[in-house]
Design an enzyme around this catalytic site. Structure first.
Site, PDB file in Angstrom:
ATOM      1  N   THR A   1      -0.513   6.849 -15.862  1.00 22.03           N
ATOM      2  CA  THR A   1      -0.094   6.696 -14.474  1.00 22.03           C
ATOM      3  C   THR A   1       1.037   5.681 -14.366  1.00 22.03           C
ATOM      4  O   THR A   1       1.054   4.670 -15.067  1.00 22.03           O
ATOM      5  CB  THR A   1      -1.271   6.253 -13.577  1.00 22.03           C
ATOM      6  OG1 THR A   1      -0.774   5.891 -12.275  1.00 22.03           O
ATOM      7  CG2 THR A   1      -1.997   5.047 -14.154  1.00 22.03           C
TER       8      THR A   1
ATOM      9  N   LYS B   1      -6.603   2.703 -17.094  1.00 16.28           N
ATOM     10  CA  LYS B   1      -5.505   3.429 -17.718  1.00 16.28           C
ATOM     11  C   LYS B   1      -4.721   2.531 -18.680  1.00 16.28           C
ATOM     12  O   LYS B   1      -4.262   2.982 -19.734  1.00 16.28           O
ATOM     13  CB  LYS B   1      -4.568   3.986 -16.641  1.00 16.28           C
ATOM     14  CG  LYS B   1      -5.167   5.107 -15.814  1.00 16.28           C
ATOM     15  CD  LYS B   1      -5.314   6.382 -16.628  1.00 16.28           C
ATOM     16  CE  LYS B   1      -5.508   7.591 -15.736  1.00 16.28           C
ATOM     17  NZ  LYS B   1      -5.588   8.851 -16.484  1.00 16.28           N
TER      18      LYS B   1
ATOM     19  N   SER C   1      -5.484  -1.777  -9.455  1.00 21.47           N
ATOM     20  CA  SER C   1      -6.883  -1.466  -9.137  1.00 21.47           C
ATOM     21  C   SER C   1      -7.658  -1.402 -10.440  1.00 21.47           C
ATOM     22  O   SER C   1      -7.075  -1.371 -11.523  1.00 21.47           O
ATOM     23  CB  SER C   1      -6.998  -0.116  -8.413  1.00 21.47           C
ATOM     24  OG  SER C   1      -6.757   0.960  -9.313  1.00 21.47           O
TER      25      SER C   1
ATOM     26  N   TYR D   1      -9.225   1.158 -11.414  1.00 19.87           N
ATOM     27  CA  TYR D   1      -8.827   2.440 -12.004  1.00 19.87           C
ATOM     28  C   TYR D   1      -7.556   2.275 -12.837  1.00 19.87           C
ATOM     29  O   TYR D   1      -7.495   2.716 -13.997  1.00 19.87           O
ATOM     30  CB  TYR D   1      -8.598   3.484 -10.909  1.00 19.87           C
ATOM     31  CG  TYR D   1      -7.615   4.555 -11.316  1.00 19.87           C
ATOM     32  CD1 TYR D   1      -7.957   5.511 -12.268  1.00 19.87           C
ATOM     33  CD2 TYR D   1      -6.324   4.582 -10.781  1.00 19.87           C
ATOM     34  CE1 TYR D   1      -7.043   6.475 -12.671  1.00 19.87           C
ATOM     35  CE2 TYR D   1      -5.413   5.545 -11.174  1.00 19.87           C
ATOM     36  CZ  TYR D   1      -5.778   6.479 -12.121  1.00 19.87           C
ATOM     37  OH  TYR D   1      -4.867   7.419 -12.523  1.00 19.87           O
ATOM     38  N   HIS D   2      -6.527   1.679 -12.255  1.00 18.28           N
ATOM     39  CA  HIS D   2      -5.271   1.513 -12.985  1.00 18.28           C
ATOM     40  C   HIS D   2      -5.462   0.642 -14.224  1.00 18.28           C
ATOM     41  O   HIS D   2      -4.836   0.869 -15.262  1.00 18.28           O
ATOM     42  CB  HIS D   2      -4.205   0.924 -12.066  1.00 18.28           C
ATOM     43  CG  HIS D   2      -3.734   1.861 -10.998  1.00 18.28           C
ATOM     44  ND1 HIS D   2      -4.171   1.768  -9.687  1.00 18.28           N
ATOM     45  CD2 HIS D   2      -2.897   2.927 -11.043  1.00 18.28           C
ATOM     46  CE1 HIS D   2      -3.602   2.736  -8.978  1.00 18.28           C
ATOM     47  NE2 HIS D   2      -2.832   3.451  -9.772  1.00 18.28           N
TER      48      HIS D   2
END
Length: 384
Positions: free
Chosen positions: A144, A185, A179, A181-182
């Site tokens: 991402t 990644k 976040s 989530y990030h």
């Protein structure tokens, strides 16, 4: 070429699996179908009515004569993953199989932990399975652009050359994820880079921007192939969400000042980028990074584009600036490079009035399925 699409029941994964099958690749889908469960758990539904994965695959075979193998299970279960890979014997693994929502990861401790365990452990399992049985397999991993954050310098494609105190080196580009989530990644990227270095694996990290659109050549071939289209405050993304809001007469929900600038791309370019990465694999021992987007827009500019397109269709479109539930810069410098995929032959579908009209018409067609209670953001980044 045998391509296993992990997460092939999802928004990007389903469109990619069909595209690769249509282009002559032998395709398998591995998915635990949890994305559908998350909708049920959150009490939301995709704007579009999507068929079961089994029905979709059967209809694809009936229509095209092409078979897509299906493996239902969880990649955090190493024995299942290893057995599935040995059965399918992929030459390329396309990895979409992660929890991909920043708001979902920020709901509470449970969702943050789940996101990181699911994403990081799943990817680690893939790397170990490749090392053990498929060391020449090429991993095409969905990353991402959010890994980079919004630095006050140009964003390069994965690496940056630095001169410091008279010495020079090329290093992984600094990461400022926004976040949990990030962050997952970023951890993935570090683990893949390390595995390529020590085991000689080959991998391409596709740092993707925000995807919009719903139709590809393949998903438009039959109603049963229709892709999911999320509009809710947890899984809905900017442009798709704005078009659906405009279609039902809900003010467009711009967070804060709206100066947040991001990379965007049409879902037709997502599937093509993956195909390009497969056709041009990384060398053994190489961790390659492509920034996968075609245009840069601010959120405020996107909202104005949707308002203009909606007004031209007779829709009364308003824009509301909401208190930003995220902790992020709302006005900032943002200039990211994206030449690698273009150099390999990507011919982008740029955002146009006709595409916006198509999205708005699509949203209008299914607007009776919208639950307006799910539109506004409910997840805050800040301490409560």
């Amino acid at each position: 070429m045998k391509v296993l699409v992990i997460g092939g029941d999802g928004y990007c994964g389903w469109a990619t699996a069909l595209h690769l099958s249509n282009e002559g690749y032998e395709v398998g889908i591995l998915d635990n179908l949890i994305r559908r469960y998350w909708d049920s758990k959150l009490g939301v539904d995709t704007l579009t009515p999507i068929a079961s994965i089994q029905q979709r695959i059967q209809r694809w075979k009936d229509l095209t004569g092409k078979t897509i193998d299906l493996f239902v299970g969880d990649i955090t279960d190493y024995s299942f993953l290893s057995q599935s890979l040995r059965e399918f014997e992929p030459t390329t693994i396309v990895h979409f199989g992660e929890q991909r929502s920043a708001p979902y990861s920020m709901i509470d401790r449970e969702h943050a932990v789940f996101t990181q365990v699911n994403n990081v452990v799943g990817t680690l399992n893939i790397l170990y399975a490749m090392k053990e049985d498929f060391p020449d397999c090429h991993l095409v991993k969905l990353g991402t652009m959010g890994e980079y954050g919004t630095p006050n310098i140009d964003i390069e494609e994965g690496y940056i050359t630095i001169e410091h105190n008279g010495r020079k080196d090329t290093l992984p580009y600094p990461k400022q994820p926004g976040s949990f989530y990030h962050l997952s990644k970023v951890h993935d990227s570090h683990n893949i880079h390390f595995a390529c270095k020590i085991w000689g694996l080959r991998a391409t990290d596709l740092n993707q921007g925000v995807v919009y659109g719903v139709l590809t050549e393949e998903t438009g071939m039959d109603e049963i192939f229709i892709n999911r289209l999320d509009y809710d405050g947890v899984f809905g993304t900017a442009l798709n969400r704005f078009c659906i809001q405009a279609a039902i007469g809900h003010p467009l929900t711009v967070y804060g000042k709206g100066g947040q600038t991001r990379g965007f791309l049409d879902i037709r370019d997502t599937v093509r980028c993956v195909e390009i990465a497969i056709a041009n694999p990384a060398d053994a021992g190489k961790f390659r990074v492509f920034n996968q987007f075609t245009e840069l827009f601010s959120i405020g500019d996107l909202a104005m584009m949707v308002k203009k397109a909606g007004n031209s269709m007779g829709l009364d479109v308003e824009i509301n600036h909401l208190e930003n539930p995220r902790v992020e810069l709302e006005e900032h410098y943002f200039n990211a490079k994206n030449t690698n995929l273009l150099d390999l032959g990507l011919q982008p579908h740029y955002l146009s009035d006709s595409l916006l009209d198509s999205l708005l018409n699509f949203a209008t067609k299914y607007k009776d399925r919208v639950d307006e209670q799910q539109i506004l953001p409910k997840v805050s980044w800040r301490r409560k």
